[in-house]
Every structure is written in structure tokens, then in C-alpha cells.
Write an enzyme that holds these catalytic residues in place. Sequence first.
Site, PDB file in Angstrom:
ATOM      1  N   GLU A  86       7.412  14.614  -7.206  1.00 44.03           N
ATOM      2  CA  GLU A  86       6.758  13.308  -7.085  1.00 44.03           C
ATOM      3  C   GLU A  86       5.461  13.256  -7.878  1.00 44.03           C
ATOM      4  O   GLU A  86       4.527  12.550  -7.525  1.00 44.03           O
ATOM      5  CB  GLU A  86       6.528  12.964  -5.614  1.00 44.03           C
ATOM      6  CG  GLU A  86       7.824  12.809  -4.841  1.00 44.03           C
ATOM      7  CD  GLU A  86       7.725  11.944  -3.604  1.00 44.03           C
ATOM      8  OE1 GLU A  86       6.771  11.170  -3.467  1.00 44.03           O
ATOM      9  OE2 GLU A  86       8.637  12.044  -2.755  1.00 44.03           O
ATOM     10  N   HIS A 144       6.564   8.381  -4.147  1.00 40.54           N
ATOM     11  CA  HIS A 144       6.070   8.170  -5.507  1.00 40.54           C
ATOM     12  C   HIS A 144       7.238   8.165  -6.478  1.00 40.54           C
ATOM     13  O   HIS A 144       8.109   9.032  -6.419  1.00 40.54           O
ATOM     14  CB  HIS A 144       5.098   9.281  -5.911  1.00 40.54           C
ATOM     15  CG  HIS A 144       3.979   9.472  -4.941  1.00 40.54           C
ATOM     16  ND1 HIS A 144       4.140  10.109  -3.735  1.00 40.54           N
ATOM     17  CD2 HIS A 144       2.683   9.092  -4.996  1.00 40.54           C
ATOM     18  CE1 HIS A 144       2.988  10.112  -3.082  1.00 40.54           C
ATOM     19  NE2 HIS A 144       2.093   9.505  -3.822  1.00 40.54           N
ATOM     20  N   LYS A 171       2.661   4.815   2.353  1.00 41.86           N
ATOM     21  CA  LYS A 171       2.141   4.748   0.982  1.00 41.86           C
ATOM     22  C   LYS A 171       3.292   4.751  -0.019  1.00 41.86           C
ATOM     23  O   LYS A 171       4.234   5.529   0.119  1.00 41.86           O
ATOM     24  CB  LYS A 171       1.218   5.940   0.705  1.00 41.86           C
ATOM     25  CG  LYS A 171       0.684   5.972  -0.726  1.00 41.86           C
ATOM     26  CD  LYS A 171      -0.041   7.278  -1.022  1.00 41.86           C
ATOM     27  CE  LYS A 171      -0.407   7.356  -2.506  1.00 41.86           C
ATOM     28  NZ  LYS A 171      -0.855   8.701  -2.897  1.00 41.86           N
TER      29      LYS A 171
END
Length: 256
Positions: A86, A144, A171
Site C-alpha cells: 500500500e 490505499h 481512511k
Amino acid sequence: MGKPIQKTDGPTPQRPLICAPLVGKTKAALIEEIDAVAAKKPDLLEWRVDFYKHIGETEDVLETASLLKAHSKGIPILFTRRSIREGGEPITVSEQEVTVLYEQVMKQGLVDVVDVELSCPEAEKERLRAIAKETETQLILSYHDFQRTPSEADILAKLQEAETYGADVGKVAVMPETMADVLTLMQATQKAASTLTIPVITMAMGRLGTLSRMAGGTCGSALTFAIANESSAPGQMPIEELRVVLDVIDRYVTGS
């Protein structure tokens, strides 16, 4: 320990917290870095431990974490190992060893927040969630994508997954190819912020994504990352410049 990252009530735009990364490779470099960064008074400090060359030595990491806490001037510390899958630095430490690091820094009260990837092995993720709850450490579950920007529905699904799993914060960070991708990310942020019970952090990376780092708070992102010394991801801007932009947004958009 407190919960540094909070969700605002209702749809009102918010000024995001500013988090500054620490990416020193040695203890001496980190201490020098944190002294310079803390003087700029970000809201959080993120220790990107995957940059640290002694990450495989648990006692050394704990000693360094203790020193960083002592030099933090009371600013909360976010502890992050970003995996290479990531966008993190390559390390020779297993997932189980990383989990031990997280466990120890939390149990010894050396950090306030930890970032754990949604993609990490289920057993390790479950263990870290339990320890975060036990130690009252705020848990970010993150995703991510350094290659592309997923659809709005997929971004929202990742943030919902974080909430469902029991994270304190969700997130998502993505890589845009066009400004339409940035707007997709910001639209997903607005929907997540208005429907989820936990705060969310989102950003588009790279040059195009800088807009999301500056204006993400207007869509509900609770935190943004800025350079105080060195960048940890593409698209981060200097903390001084970011504050100017946030002041303008406060004055003309949020009315604060």
C-alpha cells in the site's frame, strides 16, 4: 488516552486537523526531525516506522517511541507501518513482528493513535483491534490505492468496512488521473461523513490530489497531511502554506 480525531456533528464543513509525518531512518535523525516539526505545532505527528532502519529491533523501536513522546511537546502521536503493498517502504519484518511492535507501543502508552491497513491478515487485524480497545488507543483502519481512483461506491464501501469492523476512524487514499477522480473521492467523502458514525480521513495523492488535501474538510475529511520537514506521500504541501489555505476556507466557506 484521549481520541485526537473526532467527528463533527451534522453536515457542517470542518477545518481538518493537520498531521505531519516523521520519516527519519535513525534515532538521531528522528529526534532532530521531531524537534523541528513539533515547533510548527501540527495537530498530530505520524511516525512512519517503515522508514526506520531498526524496525526489526523491538526494544530499539520502543526506546525511540519513548524518546519521540518525550520530544512531542504534548502533540498526539500516530504510529504507522505502511506496507509495501500500500505504498510503504520495503522492510524485512513479518506481519506477526509488526503486530508485536504495535502491541507493545500501545500497551506501554507510547502512542495515541495507530493506523492498521484493512488489507492486513485477519488474525493480526483482529488482535490489534482488541489491543487498541483494551489500551484506549484510537484505531484507524485504512486503505490505499497508489494506482488508480476506485469508484465512488467502492471508496464509500471501504470506509463503511472500517466502521463495521470497529475502527474509530476510517481512511482512504487514492491516486487520481484526472480532476474527475479527485471529485469522485470528495463526493464519496461527503457521503461517508454524512452517513457513518465514525470520522473519516480521505485524500487523493499527487499533484491533482493536492486539492483534496486543502479542501477535504469541506466534504467531511477530519484530517489532512502536510510537510513540516519531509514528505511521506506524493502531493503533501508545506504546513505553512496549508494553514494559509485553511484560513481562507474558514473565512469564506465555513464562516468561522
